[in-house]
Design a protein around this motif. Structure first.
Motif, PDB file in Angstrom:
ATOM      1  N   THR A 123       0.831  -1.204   0.000  1.00 38.65           N
ATOM      2  CA  THR A 123       0.000   0.000   0.000  1.00 38.65           C
ATOM      3  C   THR A 123       0.867   1.256   0.000  1.00 38.65           C
ATOM      4  N   SER A 124       2.026   1.152  -0.659  1.00 35.02           N
ATOM      5  CA  SER A 124       2.936   2.302  -0.708  1.00 35.02           C
ATOM      6  C   SER A 124       2.507   3.270  -1.804  1.00 35.02           C
ATOM      7  N   HIS A 125       2.769   4.533  -1.544  1.00 34.29           N
ATOM      8  CA  HIS A 125       2.526   5.561  -2.551  1.00 34.29           C
ATOM      9  C   HIS A 125       3.613   5.489  -3.615  1.00 34.29           C
ATOM     10  N   PRO A 126       3.308   5.873  -4.850  1.00 37.60           N
ATOM     11  CA  PRO A 126       2.138   6.661  -5.256  1.00 37.60           C
ATOM     12  C   PRO A 126       0.894   5.856  -5.637  1.00 37.60           C
ATOM     13  N   LYS A 127       0.962   4.534  -5.613  1.00 37.21           N
ATOM     14  CA  LYS A 127      -0.195   3.733  -6.014  1.00 37.21           C
ATOM     15  C   LYS A 127      -0.472   2.644  -4.972  1.00 37.21           C
ATOM     16  N   PRO A 128      -1.041   3.027  -3.831  1.00 39.69           N
ATOM     17  CA  PRO A 128      -1.355   2.022  -2.809  1.00 39.69           C
ATOM     18  C   PRO A 128      -2.373   1.012  -3.324  1.00 39.69           C
ATOM     19  N   ASP A 129      -2.161  -0.248  -2.994  1.00 39.89           N
ATOM     20  CA  ASP A 129      -3.099  -1.290  -3.419  1.00 39.89           C
ATOM     21  C   ASP A 129      -4.252  -1.354  -2.415  1.00 39.89           C
ATOM     22  N   TYR A 130      -5.126  -0.348  -2.498  1.00 42.53           N
ATOM     23  CA  TYR A 130      -6.260  -0.280  -1.577  1.00 42.53           C
ATOM     24  C   TYR A 130      -7.264  -1.403  -1.828  1.00 42.53           C
ATOM     25  N   ALA A 131      -7.340  -1.884  -3.063  1.00 45.53           N
ATOM     26  CA  ALA A 131      -8.297  -2.944  -3.384  1.00 45.53           C
ATOM     27  C   ALA A 131      -7.939  -4.240  -2.653  1.00 45.53           C
ATOM     28  N   LYS A 132      -6.680  -4.620  -2.699  1.00 43.39           N
ATOM     29  CA  LYS A 132      -6.241  -5.837  -2.015  1.00 43.39           C
ATOM     30  C   LYS A 132      -6.380  -5.669  -0.501  1.00 43.39           C
ATOM     31  N   CYS A 133      -6.115  -4.476  -0.035  1.00 40.73           N
ATOM     32  CA  CYS A 133      -6.259  -4.176   1.384  1.00 40.73           C
ATOM     33  C   CYS A 133      -7.712  -4.362   1.829  1.00 40.73           C
ATOM     34  N   ALA A 134      -8.648  -3.903   0.992  1.00 36.89           N
ATOM     35  CA  ALA A 134     -10.077  -4.026   1.321  1.00 36.89           C
ATOM     36  C   ALA A 134     -10.494  -5.488   1.447  1.00 36.89           C
ATOM     37  N   VAL A 135      -9.999  -6.327   0.540  1.00 36.44           N
ATOM     38  CA  VAL A 135     -10.323  -7.759   0.575  1.00 36.44           C
ATOM     39  C   VAL A 135      -9.819  -8.375   1.880  1.00 36.44           C
ATOM     40  N   PHE A 136      -8.591  -8.035   2.257  1.00 30.06           N
ATOM     41  CA  PHE A 136      -8.004  -8.550   3.499  1.00 30.06           C
ATOM     42  C   PHE A 136      -8.834  -8.135   4.706  1.00 30.06           C
ATOM     43  N   LEU A 137      -9.222  -6.867   4.765  1.00 31.23           N
ATOM     44  CA  LEU A 137      -9.932  -6.355   5.933  1.00 31.23           C
ATOM     45  C   LEU A 137     -11.358  -6.891   6.022  1.00 31.23           C
ATOM     46  N   GLU A 138     -12.018  -7.039   4.888  1.00 33.98           N
ATOM     47  CA  GLU A 138     -13.382  -7.577   4.928  1.00 33.98           C
ATOM     48  C   GLU A 138     -13.372  -9.028   5.414  1.00 33.98           C
ATOM     49  N   LYS A 139     -12.408  -9.791   4.934  1.00 33.56           N
ATOM     50  CA  LYS A 139     -12.279 -11.173   5.380  1.00 33.56           C
ATOM     51  C   LYS A 139     -11.959 -11.232   6.874  1.00 33.56           C
ATOM     52  N   TYR A 140     -11.118 -10.318   7.334  1.00 34.17           N
ATOM     53  CA  TYR A 140     -10.723 -10.226   8.738  1.00 34.17           C
ATOM     54  C   TYR A 140     -11.946  -9.912   9.607  1.00 34.17           C
ATOM     55  N   ALA A 141     -12.782  -8.983   9.134  1.00 34.58           N
ATOM     56  CA  ALA A 141     -14.003  -8.629   9.866  1.00 34.58           C
ATOM     57  C   ALA A 141     -14.915  -9.844  10.014  1.00 34.58           C
ATOM     58  N   GLN A 142     -15.069 -10.609   8.937  1.00 33.68           N
ATOM     59  CA  GLN A 142     -15.911 -11.806   8.980  1.00 33.68           C
ATOM     60  C   GLN A 142     -15.347 -12.821   9.965  1.00 33.68           C
ATOM     61  N   GLU A 143     -14.027 -12.965   9.964  1.00 34.80           N
ATOM     62  CA  GLU A 143     -13.359 -13.912  10.859  1.00 34.80           C
ATOM     63  C   GLU A 143     -13.636 -13.594  12.326  1.00 34.80           C
ATOM     64  N   LEU A 144     -13.698 -12.295  12.661  1.00 37.22           N
ATOM     65  CA  LEU A 144     -13.887 -11.888  14.049  1.00 37.22           C
ATOM     66  C   LEU A 144     -15.337 -11.562  14.384  1.00 37.22           C
TER      67      LEU A 144
END
Length: 401
Positions: free
Chosen positions: A19-40
């Motif tokens: 997720t480093s600039h200038p082009k952070p991979d926010y899409a992949k980050c979103a997938v990780f976090l949504e899965k994490y939310a479901q897990e918890l």
């Protein structure tokens, strides 16, 4: 084969998302976090104030959702890397034999986001039922001044509906055996100073010239810089303690422009100036001072970026959030070093709208490596941070309304 701690597993997974600039991979980050939310077992919401730059809210609804909620903030973006200066792949999250985990964002600040989440995992496993709602926020663009991130987010209708009463955000590592706790920040101002004058041949002594005007004015800024630098080195606060960087105003000339060739006196010259204003400074009076410095030589000031709030969060018994946090630190036998954050974090936007906020990253006995090559955090220190939040978050969640 020893199984790696679940918190360390999630930490390293998060670090491997570039997720480093200038082009952070926010899409992949979103997938990780949504899965994490479901897990918890947390609800998951995305707020996108600017297209392609999402903030994510992972929520545990409290037993009394009518009272204000707790915000646990972590920014998802990280600064760029110079790969040739790293001894490890900055997005591999390699772990050395001694437990050091090398990755961009290991200190700034993906560690804290995972520490929040893993503390919530432990709370759920123990049957804890928080009174206040807990929102773990993962926000974008902090490393590029938060303009398309927290600055807009706090004014959105979605944010207002979260009903936040208190926030935790990032701090810094501490090489000493304490935690740094930040209760305010300096106000960042970026200025462009432009001077104009007579142009002509480089052999002449024309008056006034743009460069002479600019240099004379910059000397006033630099004299102020020197006085603040001297105060930082030898000054004392009323309680006898020494000033820290966050207690004084820093001034740096960061850009110089002017001229086309050596034998031509330019008709225009400019300078960029970065100023970080201490919380005890009256901002309106300071602005007038800058303009007085510039007026004599007819220097034009462009306020490229200014922040007009230097509110601090109380660190005494008048603040129930401070009392709760200090109590947990005391029980854990951890000393808190109270400081003004010398740079800038998303906390300034949170305090600006009236929400008290503290910045703390529980990393003691750790070199400060944010934005540095070979940034790392030791696994033992990271897991100690999970313990800290496991103790702290339930206490904050049960602070009386």
């Amino acid at each position: 084969m020893t199984t790696e701690h679940i918190a360390t597993q999630r930490f390293r997974e998060f670090l491997r998302i570039d997720t480093s600039h200038p082009k952070p991979d926010y899409a992949k980050c979103a997938v990780f976090l949504e899965k994490y939310a479901q897990e918890l077992g947390l609800s998951f919401q995305t707020i996108e104030c600017v297209k392609g730059k999402p903030a994510h809210v992972l929520t545990w609804v409290g037993s009394n959702p009518s009272i204000t909620a707790i915000m646990l903030n972590c920014h998802t973006d990280v600064v760029p890397v110079s790969r040739d200066k790293w001894t490890h792949d900055p997005f591999a999250a390699d772990k050395a034999e001694n437990g050091d985990i090398f990755a961009r964002g290991s200190q700034d600040m993906k560690c804290v986001g995972i520490q929040y989440m893993e503390a919530l995992r432990r709370m759920k496993a123990s049957g804890t039922k928080p009174q206040r709602t807990l929102h773990v926020m993962f926000t974008p663009e902090e490393e590029v001044a938060g303009i398309d991130g927290m600055k807009l987010l706090v004014h959105s209708e979605e944010f207002k509906k979260l009903n936040i009463g208190f926030a935790l955000d990032e701090g810094l590592a501490n090489p000493e055996d304490h935690y740094k706790l930040f209760y305010g920040e300096r106000a960042p101002w970026w200025l462009t100073l432009t001077a104009r004058g007579k142009a002509g041949h480089g052999s002449q002594l024309m008056e006034p010239t743009a460069t002479v005007r600019l240099v004379r004015t910059l000397n006033k800024f630099l004299a102020f810089r020197e006085s603040e630098s001297r105060r930082l080195k030898i000054g004392k606060k009323p309680d006898g303690s020494s000033f820290l960087l966050g207690d004084v105003t820093s001034t740096n000339v960061t850009i110089l422009k002017g001229g086309v060739q050596h034998n031509v006196v330019p008709e225009e010259a400019s300078a960029g100036v970065d100023i970080r204003i201490a919380p005890n400074v009256n901002l309106e009076a300071f602005k007038k001072q800058l303009e007085d410095w510039c007026r004599e030589d007819e220097i034009e000031i462009e306020y490229v970026s200014t922040f007009w709030d230097n509110t601090t969060t109380a660190t005494d018994d008048s603040n129930k959030w401070w009392t709760a946090l200090k109590g947990v630190a005391d029980k854990r036998n951890v000393k808190l070093d109270l400081e003004i954050f010398p740079a800038a974090t998303d906390s300034r936007f949170i305090r600006e709208i009236g929400i008290p906020a503290f910045g703390i990253s529980p990393m003691r006995n750790t070199p400060i490596l944010l934005h540095d090559h070979d940034e790392f955090l030791n696994e033992k220190i990271f897991l100690e941070g999970v313990d800290f939040y496991t103790d702290l978050i339930p206490v904050l969640a049960d602070v009386k309304a």
